[in-house]
Design a protein around this motif. Structure first.
Motif, PDB file in Angstrom:
ATOM      1  N   PRO A 127      35.762  64.470  32.051  1.00  0.00           N
ATOM      2  CA  PRO A 127      36.349  63.997  33.250  1.00  0.00           C
ATOM      3  C   PRO A 127      37.771  64.465  33.638  1.00  0.00           C
TER       4      PRO A 127
ATOM      5  N   HIS B 231      37.173  67.789  35.434  1.00  0.00           N
ATOM      6  CA  HIS B 231      36.329  67.864  36.776  1.00  0.00           C
ATOM      7  C   HIS B 231      37.008  66.699  37.769  1.00  0.00           C
ATOM      8  N   ASN B 232      37.314  65.558  37.381  1.00  0.00           N
ATOM      9  CA  ASN B 232      38.030  64.619  38.248  1.00  0.00           C
ATOM     10  C   ASN B 232      39.231  64.453  38.291  1.00  0.00           C
TER      11      ASN B 232
ATOM     12  N   TRP C 239      31.119  68.866  47.305  1.00  0.00           N
ATOM     13  CA  TRP C 239      31.396  67.864  46.313  1.00  0.00           C
ATOM     14  C   TRP C 239      31.093  66.694  46.512  1.00  0.00           C
ATOM     15  N   ASP C 240      31.222  65.727  45.699  1.00  0.00           N
ATOM     16  CA  ASP C 240      31.119  64.116  45.897  1.00  0.00           C
ATOM     17  C   ASP C 240      32.355  63.599  46.018  1.00  0.00           C
ATOM     18  N   ARG C 241      33.169  64.176  46.052  1.00  0.00           N
ATOM     19  CA  ARG C 241      34.712  63.514  46.097  1.00  0.00           C
ATOM     20  C   ARG C 241      35.406  64.112  47.446  1.00  0.00           C
TER      21      ARG C 241
ATOM     22  N   ALA D 254      30.237  65.267  35.994  1.00  0.00           N
ATOM     23  CA  ALA D 254      31.751  65.324  35.894  1.00  0.00           C
ATOM     24  C   ALA D 254      32.286  64.625  34.485  1.00  0.00           C
ATOM     25  N   ASN D 255      31.575  63.289  34.175  1.00  0.00           N
ATOM     26  CA  ASN D 255      32.162  62.323  33.349  1.00  0.00           C
ATOM     27  C   ASN D 255      32.136  63.238  31.976  1.00  0.00           C
TER      28      ASN D 255
ATOM     29  N   GLY E 167      34.973  66.014  41.538  1.00  0.00           N
ATOM     30  CA  GLY E 167      33.946  65.236  41.017  1.00  0.00           C
ATOM     31  C   GLY E 167      32.598  66.333  40.684  1.00  0.00           C
ATOM     32  N   ASN E 168      31.555  65.831  41.034  1.00  0.00           N
ATOM     33  CA  ASN E 168      30.230  66.652  40.862  1.00  0.00           C
ATOM     34  C   ASN E 168      29.734  67.367  41.993  1.00  0.00           C
TER      35      ASN E 168
END
Length: 412
Positions: free
Chosen positions: A130, A133-134, A181-183, A126-127, A140-141
């Motif tokens: 960013p 995605h963020n 997702w990771d968030r 994601a970075n 996030g990812n």
């Protein structure tokens, strides 16, 4: 799909399904342009989706007052403005070039609308972008996916957003692969989750190693800082050996309603148009379906009464799922025709009640060649019926369907 090893085959065509769209004509919707971006070159399941999405969305536009164009030229994003296209769709990817990414962010920050499908959100880095995605998608990812593709029961968490006004409390999606997702989107105050996987869906998946058995999984959401919606569907089931799609993303009429209403909101800033208010006149006695004393409260009796042109005798059908509709009341559209106590018995009374998605609040309207309709309750399969008496003020009921004039209505 999420980088599962697949044969990369050329897709010939996807099977098209009918467009089940809004309840009204496109004349009621403000005209706008939708511009969709795609590659259509990777993963036969994504190719199948693109191949059916383009004609489906073209027809949706013709029926709902917007024009639709698709392109593989992602560089058009570098100079795109909201005046040129009010809504952008990412069908099967996101831009990779710096100029296209900068242009897309500029387009969004200038007020452009966005609808993203499925793999347009996929990333394991994601970075690398960013903002997209963020910040924008806020998820996030990628963490995991279900496999194989299946339907899911989705719980509608926000039923007041313009995109969800025609959705019931829960509905069954079309077949798709699903991402996590990771968030945790629930922790982001800018995110409004529209629908998530209902626990009744578990276990979700057919591969034991890629099956969700519990947890919280948002599927559709909007970022309130922008005019955008993301939906995690858009991956067809495939017979990879035969290069043949086994499902359609547009197989769920309810999901289609969400998609069309999302585009109407993104493109015009308003709520989706609803059906016209109509009178419902019984064939047997010529009396109108009527809310007693023009009542507004739960439990207000639905009766027969001499037709008088008042709003107490105005109703409209709004599609729910599988060919059924809720029948809304003009004086309070949150109230609908409801079979009392969820009864399945003959002669159970009909009254008004706030719509909550119950099957006793949904009806199938079947119109014959003579222009008269039967109105059948979803939970009981019994027909809306006028009483034996022709007197004003007698409550309507449900009864076993017989084809009689007492169960035949002219809607108009």
């Amino acid at each position: 799909m999420a980088r599962k090893l697949l044969a990369l085959l050329a897709m010939l065509a996807a099977t098209l399904v009918p467009v089940s769209l809004s309840a009204t004509s496109s004349a009621q919707a403000a005209p706008f342009k939708v511009l969709a971006f795609h590659n259509g070159t990777w993963d036969p399941a994504h190719i199948a989706f693109v191949n059916e999405a383009n004609p489906w969305l073209t027809r949706a536009g013709q029926e709902n007052g917007f024009t639709y164009e698709s392109t593989r030229d992602w560089n058009r994003l570098s100079t795109l403005t909201p005046a040129q296209a009010q809504v952008v769709i990412f069908l099967d990817d996101a831009p990779t070039g710096a100029a296209a990414r900068t242009g897309f962010q500029r387009y969004i920050e200038a007020g452009g609308g966005f609808f993203g499908f499925h793999v347009s959100a996929f990333t394991q880095n994601a970075n690398e972008w960013p903002w997209y995605h963020n910040t924008f998608l806020a998820k996030g990812n990628f963490v995991s996916n279900t496999w194989g593709p299946t339907t899911a029961v989705l719980k509608v968490e926000t039923r007041t957003h313009p995109s969800t006004l025609r959705l019931p409390e829960k509905f069954t999606s079309a077949v798709s692969e699903w991402y996590s997702w990771d968030r945790d989107l629930r922790q982001n105050p800018n995110v409004q989750i529209l629908a998530s996987v209902d626990p009744s869906s578990f276990p979700l998946g057919t591969d034991p190693d890629q099956t969700w058995r519990s947890g919280y999984y948002p599927i559709m959401w909007t970022n309130k800082s922008y005019k955008m919606i993301y939906a995690n569907f858009g991956h067809n089931a495939m017979d990879y050996a035969a290069n043949r799609p086994l499902s359609s993303t547009f197989a769920s009429a309810t999901q289609n309603n969400f998609l069309v209403d999302s585009l109407l909101w993104l493109g015009g800033g308003g709520t989706p148009p609803q059906g016209e208010w109509k009178t419902v006149v019984n064939r047997g006695n010529g009396k109108c379906v009527d809310a007693a004393a023009a009542g507004l409260n739960n439990g207000t009796v639905i009766q027969q009464y001499a037709c008088n042109g008042t709003t107490a005798q105005n109703f409209r059908a709004v599609a729910t799922t599988d060919g059924y509709s809720r029948v809304e009341y003009r004086n309070d559209s949150a109230k609908v025709l409801d079979v009392s106590n969820v009864s399945t018995a003959d002669n159970a009374g009909i009254h008004l009640w706030t719509y909550g998605g119950g099957t006793n609040q949904q009806w199938r309207v079947t119109t014959g060649a003579d222009g008269y309709s039967t109105i059948t309750a979803r939970h009981s399969n019994k027909c809306l019926s006028a009483p034996a008496s022709s007197a004003d003020g007698v409550q309507l009921v449900q009864a076993t369907c017989t084809g009689s004039a007492a169960q035949s209505f002219k809607i108009g």
